[in-house]
Enzyme design. Structure first.
Site, PDB file in Angstrom:
ATOM      1  N   ASP A 129       0.861  -1.179   0.000  1.00 12.12           N
ATOM      2  CA  ASP A 129       0.000   0.000   0.000  1.00 12.12           C
ATOM      3  C   ASP A 129       0.899   1.231   0.000  1.00 12.12           C
ATOM      4  O   ASP A 129       1.836   1.325   0.811  1.00 12.12           O
ATOM      5  CB  ASP A 129      -0.896   0.032   1.243  1.00 12.12           C
ATOM      6  CG  ASP A 129      -2.020  -0.987   1.159  1.00 12.12           C
ATOM      7  OD1 ASP A 129      -2.083  -1.732   0.165  1.00 12.12           O
ATOM      8  OD2 ASP A 129      -2.835  -1.042   2.106  1.00 12.12           O
TER       9      ASP A 129
ATOM     10  N   HIS B 200       3.799  -2.247   3.333  1.00 13.92           N
ATOM     11  CA  HIS B 200       3.676  -0.815   3.015  1.00 13.92           C
ATOM     12  C   HIS B 200       4.981  -0.339   2.384  1.00 13.92           C
ATOM     13  O   HIS B 200       6.066  -0.695   2.852  1.00 13.92           O
ATOM     14  CB  HIS B 200       3.372  -0.001   4.277  1.00 13.92           C
ATOM     15  CG  HIS B 200       2.034  -0.336   4.874  1.00 13.92           C
ATOM     16  ND1 HIS B 200       1.881  -1.395   5.736  1.00 13.92           N
ATOM     17  CD2 HIS B 200       0.810   0.235   4.718  1.00 13.92           C
ATOM     18  CE1 HIS B 200       0.603  -1.472   6.097  1.00 13.92           C
ATOM     19  NE2 HIS B 200      -0.060  -0.505   5.494  1.00 13.92           N
TER      20      HIS B 200
END
Length: 258
Positions: free
Chosen positions: A62, A207
């Site tokens: 992400d 992430h």
């Protein structure tokens, strides 16, 4: 006289029980569908992982803030010949179009992660559409490709989101293995968390700007590949049609009748 009174009380009691039973049956038979739904399994679910006999998984990143470690991520993925999926927020795309181009050029998949990173379950259908379409258009302007995977920020969703995404031609993607890299407990913590919990069909959450990603990513990939896992983009892991999602979020291919 005493016997008569007792008999009368017994009759009244029987009648009362009969009335209560009748009311109960009538109430049950006329309950609204909405009330019954509370006790049903009709809730819409995103895809958390996939039912597959193959040792095949997907890792995903992400990206909503920063690009400090993205070059390291791409170099590591190149080194181990791994393709993955990046879920991007609109303001990240607008700020880093050159990075988006590089991710795409290296053959990685681009997913949609909303425009403003909101809690999607709190939005109306119109607001959901705007969040998704705005980012979709921004990404398409940069790389000429339309996104078809959506990951809701914070993993927050409801039936309205799932149904709206379906209408827009999107698969909603969660994860069954959270690397917990955002807790910043060090590289080994992430390696242990991922490798101990991954299984066939897993979708792993990372992430792009996690503090230890440059350290943990090669270790995770090496261990997964040593265990025989093939790492693919999410779109190569999931079923695109003719599937169900069970109560645990497992995507299951429907059996075709012969």
């Amino acid at each position: 006289m005493k016997i008569y009174v007792l008999a009368k009380k017994s009759v009244v009691k029987v009648i009362s029980v009969f009335i209560l039973l009748s009311v109960s049956i009538l109430y049950t038979s006329t309950m609204s569908n909405n009330t019954l739904d509370v006790f049903s399994n009709k809730k819409e679910l995103p895809i958390y992982y996939v039912d597959t006999p193959e040792k095949k998984i997907a890792i995903s990143f992400d990206a909503a803030w920063g690009t400090e470690y993205t070059e390291d991520i791409l170099n590591t993925l190149d080194k181990y010949k791994v393709k993955t999926t990046f879920f991007l927020v609109d303001f990240w795309v607008k700020k880093h179009p050159d990075v988006l181009k590089k991710i795409d050029k290296k053959g990685h998949e681009i997913g949609n992660h909303s425009t403003n990173h909101p809690e999607m379950s709190k939005l109306s259908k119109e607001e959901i559409i705007k969040e998704i379409k705005t980012t979709e258009e921004s990404i398409e302007k940069v790389i000429g490709k339309k996104t078809t995977l959506f990951r809701p920020p914070f993993g927050d969703y409801n039936d309205n989101l799932i149904n709206t995404c379906r209408e827009l031609g999107y698969h909603v993607i969660q994860w069954d293995v959270d690397s917990l890299d955002w807790k910043e407990k060090g590289a080994q913590s992430v390696v242990d968390t991922v490798t101990r919990n991954v299984k066939n069909g897993s979708i792993v959450l990372f992430h792009n700007n996690a503090k230890y990603v440059s350290e943990y990513l090669p270790l995770v990939i090496e261990k997964l590949q040593a265990e025989g896992y093939k790492i693919v983009p999410i779109s190569e892991l999931i079923y695109k049609d003719n599937y169900d999602v069970d109560v645990d979020g497992k995507q299951i291919k429907k059996q075709t009748k012969k």
